[in-house]
Motif scaffolding. Structure first.
Motif, short mmCIF file in Angstrom:
data_model
loop_
_atom_site.label_atom_id
_atom_site.label_comp_id
_atom_site.label_asym_id
_atom_site.label_seq_id
_atom_site.Cartn_x
_atom_site.Cartn_y
_atom_site.Cartn_z
N CYS A 40 12.12 9.34 8.92
CA CYS A 40 11.11 8.35 9.33
C CYS A 40 9.73 8.93 9.07
O CYS A 40 9.39 10.02 9.53
CB CYS A 40 11.28 8.02 10.82
N ASP A 41 8.94 8.18 8.31
CA ASP A 41 7.57 8.57 7.98
C ASP A 41 6.68 8.27 9.18
O ASP A 41 6.57 7.10 9.59
CB ASP A 41 7.12 7.75 6.76
N VAL A 42 6.07 9.29 9.77
CA VAL A 42 5.12 9.02 10.86
C VAL A 42 3.69 9.38 10.48
O VAL A 42 2.85 9.59 11.35
CB VAL A 42 5.54 9.69 12.21
N TRP A 43 3.40 9.45 9.18
CA TRP A 43 2.00 9.42 8.77
C TRP A 43 1.44 8.07 9.28
O TRP A 43 2.15 7.06 9.26
CB TRP A 43 1.88 9.46 7.24
N GLU A 44 0.20 8.05 9.69
CA GLU A 44 -0.36 6.80 10.21
C GLU A 44 -0.30 5.67 9.18
O GLU A 44 -0.13 4.51 9.54
CB GLU A 44 -1.79 7.02 10.71
N HIS A 45 -0.40 6.01 7.88
CA HIS A 45 -0.38 4.95 6.87
C HIS A 45 0.94 4.16 6.88
O HIS A 45 0.98 3.05 6.39
CB HIS A 45 -0.68 5.50 5.46
N ALA A 46 2.01 4.75 7.43
CA ALA A 46 3.31 4.07 7.44
C ALA A 46 3.32 2.89 8.41
O ALA A 46 4.13 1.97 8.26
CB ALA A 46 4.42 5.05 7.81
N GLY A 70 3.38 13.50 9.34
CA GLY A 70 4.64 14.19 9.05
C GLY A 70 5.84 13.27 9.03
O GLY A 70 5.71 12.05 8.95
N TRP A 71 7.00 13.90 9.11
CA TRP A 71 8.28 13.21 8.96
C TRP A 71 9.27 13.72 10.00
O TRP A 71 9.29 14.92 10.30
CB TRP A 71 8.88 13.51 7.58
N VAL A 72 10.11 12.82 10.50
CA VAL A 72 11.22 13.23 11.36
C VAL A 72 12.50 13.02 10.57
O VAL A 72 12.64 12.02 9.85
CB VAL A 72 11.24 12.41 12.65
N ASN A 125 10.33 12.42 -0.47
CA ASN A 125 10.41 11.91 0.90
C ASN A 125 10.26 10.39 0.95
O ASN A 125 10.98 9.69 1.67
CB ASN A 125 9.30 12.51 1.78
N HIS A 126 9.30 9.88 0.18
CA HIS A 126 9.08 8.43 0.19
C HIS A 126 10.23 7.67 -0.45
O HIS A 126 10.62 6.60 0.04
CB HIS A 126 7.74 8.08 -0.46
N THR A 127 10.79 8.19 -1.53
CA THR A 127 11.95 7.55 -2.14
C THR A 127 13.10 7.50 -1.14
O THR A 127 13.75 6.46 -0.96
CB THR A 127 12.38 8.32 -3.42
N PHE A 177 0.82 -1.21 0.00
CA PHE A 177 0.00 0.00 0.00
C PHE A 177 0.86 1.26 0.00
O PHE A 177 0.60 2.20 -0.74
CB PHE A 177 -0.96 0.02 1.21
N HIS A 178 1.87 1.26 0.85
CA HIS A 178 2.64 2.49 1.05
C HIS A 178 3.41 2.86 -0.21
O HIS A 178 3.39 4.01 -0.66
CB HIS A 178 3.58 2.30 2.25
N TYR A 179 4.08 1.90 -0.78
CA TYR A 179 4.86 2.13 -2.00
C TYR A 179 3.95 2.05 -3.24
O TYR A 179 3.93 2.95 -4.07
CB TYR A 179 5.99 1.10 -2.08
FE LIG Z 1 4.07 7.71 3.74
#
Ligand SMILES: [Fe+2]
Ligand SMILES: [Fe+2]
Lengths: 201, 192
Positions: free
Chosen positions: B156-162, B122-124, B73-75, B26-28
């Motif tokens: 680090c992706d901290v969106w809940e979907h991660a 968001g992202w850290v 960011n995702h890459t 899902f994420h990718y």
């Molecule tokens: Fe994400």
């Protein structure tokens, strides 16, 4: 005083197939409970300890971001559970329907506009139907902000709120937020929304 | 220019001790792909039609910024993982971490705290600043430290979907697993 996590007026599984029982249970017992606990810890022993939540939110810019985030999370989820029901769906009637028709053209146009606000909120947040100066308006807020807050771009009394944080739909819908929004219309308690509309006027 | 979804350097089920194949799918396969598609649609006929992602991140606003930054960011997030990671930093990177944070453990604690306290999506980030020091920062939604002139090294992706399919509300359980698949060789290469 401390705020209490409200119990729901229906079972976790009773909004299926639109919202699944696992999502309901985690949403209520984990997310909503955490907002409630964090709010209580943040205000304990402070001057706002005895204020009703609406008053805290009305002057939320005076408090820490913890109060804004968790006070919003507490209030918003109370409202979310209140305006859903296993006997929900359909359309409003009476004074609320007339007002929707007057302000948006038709119920269908209102529905499209509200759904678009919910779908286009980037990141976490809420879509709202708000009564403001006796007129209905639709908009969305980021994170746990809401229209009662002095920091909100649009202020007013929230009649209907849709949680579009991913936790509200991810277990069942994953990336398909529009499907969750579409199905939300099947569980809206228009009686509860009408009740909020009357109490706001 | 047409932006494309980069291939992952591992299979969807390669990180299952930390991140399930379902989450990667899902994420990718859905989220990352959707950001790529949205970006390609949005830039048509705009000044960003031929811009690099870095330019978009530094200059664009609104939907073009959001989708462009989310592609980058995702890459950056996915490429830092490996099923056979170098488990800890060495050399110059380790020395920088120790001089700016004390120990690797202290660095991770601080990074985890930033990840836990980021409210909403968001992202850290771990980045190198202009003074040659490392810093940890939180960014909401699509935010990226390139916009502030920093050089990102790790995110680090901290969106809940991660993490929601694997850990639900327990972001605190996702973080230690995240560290288990971070390949410090990739981070050192980014430092250069
Ligand atoms: Fe994400
Ligand atoms: Fe929620």
């Amino acid at each position: 005083m401390s705020f209490k996590l409200p119990s729901l007026q229906y079972d976790y599984k009773s909004l299926e197939p639109y919202i699944d029982a696992a999502t309901m249970e985690i949403h209520h017992t984990k997310h909503h409970a955490a907002y409630t606990n964090n709010l209580n810890s943040a205000i304990e022993g402070t001057s706002i300890d005895l204020q009703p939540i609406e008053e805290i939110l009305r002057e939320v810019s005076k408090h820490s971001p913890v109060v804004r985030n968790n006070g919003g999370g507490y209030y918003n989820h109370n409202l979310y559970w209140e305006i859903m029901s296993p006997k929900g769906g359909g359309e409003p009637n009476g004074t609320l329907l007339k007002r929707i028709q007057a302000d948006f053209g038709s119920f269908a146009e209102f529905k499209d506009k509200f759904s678009a606000a919910a779908a286009s909120r980037f990141g976490s947040g809420w879509a709202w139907l708000v009564l403001r100066d006796n007129k209905l308006v639709i908009f969305s807020t980021p994170n746990q902000d809401n229209p009662l807050m002095d920091v909100a771009e649009v202020k007013g009394f929230p009649l209907l709120g849709l949680d579009v944080w991913e936790h509200a739909y991810y277990l069942k819908y994953q990336n398909r937020r529009p499907e969750y929004i579409q199905n939300f219309w099947n569980v809206i308690s228009w009686d509860a929304v009408q009740h909020r509309f009357e109490s706001a006027r | 220019m047409i932006h494309e979804l980069p291939k992952l350097p591992y299979s969807a089920d390669a990180l299952t001790t930390a991140i399930s194949a379902q989450t990667i799918d899902f994420h990718y396969g859905k989220h990352h792909q959707a950001y790529v598609n949205n970006l390609n649609n949005l830039i048509v006929g705009t000044p960003y039609e031929n811009a690099t992602l870095e330019t978009i991140i530094k200059e664009a606003e609104g939907g073009i910024f959001n989708n462009g930054a989310q592609v980058w960011n995702h890459t950056f997030y996915f490429e830092a993982f490996s099923p056979n990671p170098q488990a800890s930093p060495a050399g110059r990177l380790l020395r920088l971490i120790e001089s700016d944070f004390g120990t690797l453990t202290e660095f991770k604690d601080k990074f985890n705290k930033a990840a836990l306290s980021l409210f909403g999506s968001g992202w850290v980030w771990l980045s190198l600043n202009n003074q040659g020091h490392l810093e940890i920062s939180q960014e909401s939604n699509a935010g990226n430290p390139l916009r502030k002139g920093l050089k990102p090294l790790l995110t680090c992706d901290v969106w809940e979907h991660a993490y929601y399919l694997d850990y639900q509300n327990r972001r605190a359980d996702y973080l230690p697993k995240f560290w288990e698949v971070v390949d410090w060789k990739v981070i050192a290469d980014r430092l250069g």
